[in-house]
Design an enzyme around this catalytic site. Structure first.
Site, mmCIF file in Angstrom:
data_model
loop_
_atom_site.group_PDB
_atom_site.id
_atom_site.type_symbol
_atom_site.label_atom_id
_atom_site.label_comp_id
_atom_site.label_asym_id
_atom_site.label_seq_id
_atom_site.Cartn_x
_atom_site.Cartn_y
_atom_site.Cartn_z
ATOM 1 N N MET A 204 0.849 -1.183 0.000
ATOM 2 C CA MET A 204 0.000 0.000 0.000
ATOM 3 C C MET A 204 0.885 1.234 0.000
ATOM 4 O O MET A 204 1.643 1.471 0.942
ATOM 5 C CB MET A 204 -0.914 0.002 1.234
ATOM 6 C CG MET A 204 -1.911 1.136 1.261
ATOM 7 S SD MET A 204 -3.143 1.050 -0.075
ATOM 8 C CE MET A 204 -4.091 -0.380 0.416
ATOM 9 N N GLY A 205 0.813 1.991 -1.084
ATOM 10 C CA GLY A 205 1.550 3.244 -1.164
ATOM 11 C C GLY A 205 0.701 4.397 -0.670
ATOM 12 O O GLY A 205 -0.455 4.214 -0.271
ATOM 13 N N CYS A 206 1.242 5.607 -0.722
ATOM 14 C CA CYS A 206 0.496 6.761 -0.225
ATOM 15 C C CYS A 206 -0.688 7.095 -1.113
ATOM 16 O O CYS A 206 -1.633 7.764 -0.694
ATOM 17 C CB CYS A 206 1.414 7.969 -0.085
ATOM 18 S SG CYS A 206 2.082 8.568 -1.644
ATOM 19 N N THR A 207 -0.694 6.638 -2.364
ATOM 20 C CA THR A 207 -1.817 6.906 -3.268
ATOM 21 C C THR A 207 -2.759 5.712 -3.404
ATOM 22 O O THR A 207 -3.738 5.787 -4.136
ATOM 23 C CB THR A 207 -1.309 7.290 -4.663
ATOM 24 O OG1 THR A 207 -0.588 6.185 -5.218
ATOM 25 C CG2 THR A 207 -0.423 8.508 -4.607
ATOM 26 N N GLY A 208 -2.452 4.607 -2.720
ATOM 27 C CA GLY A 208 -3.330 3.451 -2.808
ATOM 28 C C GLY A 208 -2.558 2.156 -2.991
ATOM 29 O O GLY A 208 -1.337 2.100 -2.780
#
Length: 387
Positions: free
Chosen positions: A359-363
């Site tokens: 899970m990255g900061c954008t999704g």
């Protein structure tokens, strides 16, 4: 209808004729109902809302549905909120009303409401599609249909080419892929770009506050929460003041213009809801919606939805896939829907590419080794996990 109400209606008609003769541009005012029973703030607040709308706008007629009150409006008398809904529905079906604003109305499956809020970041109006009701019991299908409903309402409110964004929720990437395919097939609309540096049609919280899109696509439960927050964040939650409420119920073939407000809505918001309903009535929003759904269906909307949802259902069947030997994974691939993340990883394992979900900061992201990146992206696109 009472004798007083009949007289008031006749007087309004003659006033309209006189004004039309005077201006040389006769245009019949739309008649918008307002049910005044059921508010947590009392009948007086509802009457105050009607008076505020009349003094602020005055270019449409308001009919109160409820008990007899001292007010300069036509009043259709009923004793309960339930009786008010029955009377409202009958008047809409007979053409006595062009639209109505009410609370807590039950729409059939396939119909949900398109709200309008004023965003705090830049003071822009933003349409939220949708806010109550259920367009489909399938989340992804529902959000796609909400997009068509939102575009329809935006056009009825004077936005000729609405810019559409998809809120970053479960299913957002699938919704994006479906809408892009329908767009490629000839359905004409425009995606907006996130104000964040990496852009894209999937919207973040920042875009909500700024009102980046004209139409923000989400599921109804999320939309309902958003309207409540935007409309009452300065009042502590028990009195909604800002925006135009939860909006008109829109469906592919729905035939009654019913705009929803909350039982917590205050007079300033309800006045704007009356204006919102009147604008939708004047510009025939239900006809626009039928036309927009027809255009989208011609571009393969239903077929693309069916293909995507069938694929998702097939993926629910547990399939044993052997995981390749582990590697150091530092290359992140974005654009995968969280509902398909694990299946996307397995699709790569089948091709002997080691991957992990993250899970990255954008999704959601799929992580692979740098040397496998190009091939992995190709596989994921072919398997339709990415646009």
């Amino acid at each position: 209808m009472s004798q007083d109400s009949t007289k008031a209606m006749i007087a309004e008609v003659f006033n309209d004729i006189a004004n039309g003769i005077k201006s040389g541009q006769f245009k019949k005012k739309v008649r918008i109902g307002l049910t005044i029973l059921g508010s947590e703030h009392g009948i007086e607040e509802m009457v105050k809302a009607a008076e505020l709308a009349k003094s602020k706008y005055g270019d449409f007629d308001i009919v109160l549905i409820g008990p007899k009150v001292e007010a300069d409006f036509e009043i259709v008398e009923v004793e309960t909120a339930e009786e008010g809904h029955k009377k409202m529905t009958a008047m809409l079906e007979s053409g006595e009303l062009d639209g109505c604003v009410t609370q807590h109305f039950d729409f059939p499956i396939g119909v949900s409401t398109v709200g309008k809020v004023t965003t705090p970041g830049k003071g822009r109006d933003m349409i939220i599609a949708t806010t109550t009701g259920t367009t489909s019991t399938n989340r992804v299908e529902g959000m796609v249909m909400n997009a068509i409903s939102g575009i329809s309402v935006a056009k009825a409110n004077g936005i000729k080419n609405p810019r559409v964004g998809i809120l970053n929720l479960d299913g957002a990437r699938q919704v994006e892929r479906i809408l892009k395919e329908v767009q490629d097939n000839g359905y004409n609309f425009e995606f907006t770009q996130s104000l964040r540096a990496d852009g894209g049609a999937v919207m973040r919280g920042n875009d909500l506050l700024a009102g980046t899109p004209d139409v923000m696509i989400c599921d109804s439960l999320t939309g309902n929460l958003l309207v409540k927050i935007f409309s009452s964040f300065t009042t502590g939650g028990n009195y909604e003041t800002v925006g135009a409420g939860y909006g008109p119920g829109i469906g592919e073939n729905y035939d009654k213009l019913v705009n929803i407000v909350s039982r917590a809505s205050g007079a300033p918001l309800i006045a704007e809801a009356l204006r919102y309903c009147a604008t939708c009535a004047e510009n025939k929003v239900l006809d626009i919606a039928r036309d927009e759904f027809k255009k989208a269906n011609k571009a393969g909307l239903k077929e693309v939805i069916e293909k995507t949802t069938k694929k998702a259902a097939k993926a629910e069947v547990v399939e044993e896939v052997k995981m390749p030997a582990k590697k150091v994974v530092t290359y992140s691939i974005a654009g995968i829907d969280i509902l398909e993340l694990e299946n996307a990883c397995k699709a790569l394992w089948k091709e002997d590419i080691y991957s992990e979900s993250g899970m990255g900061c954008t999704g959601p992201i799929v992580l692979v080794a740098d040397e496998d990146a190009d091939k992995a992206i190709e596989i994921l696109k072919k398997a339709e996990y990415m646009a």
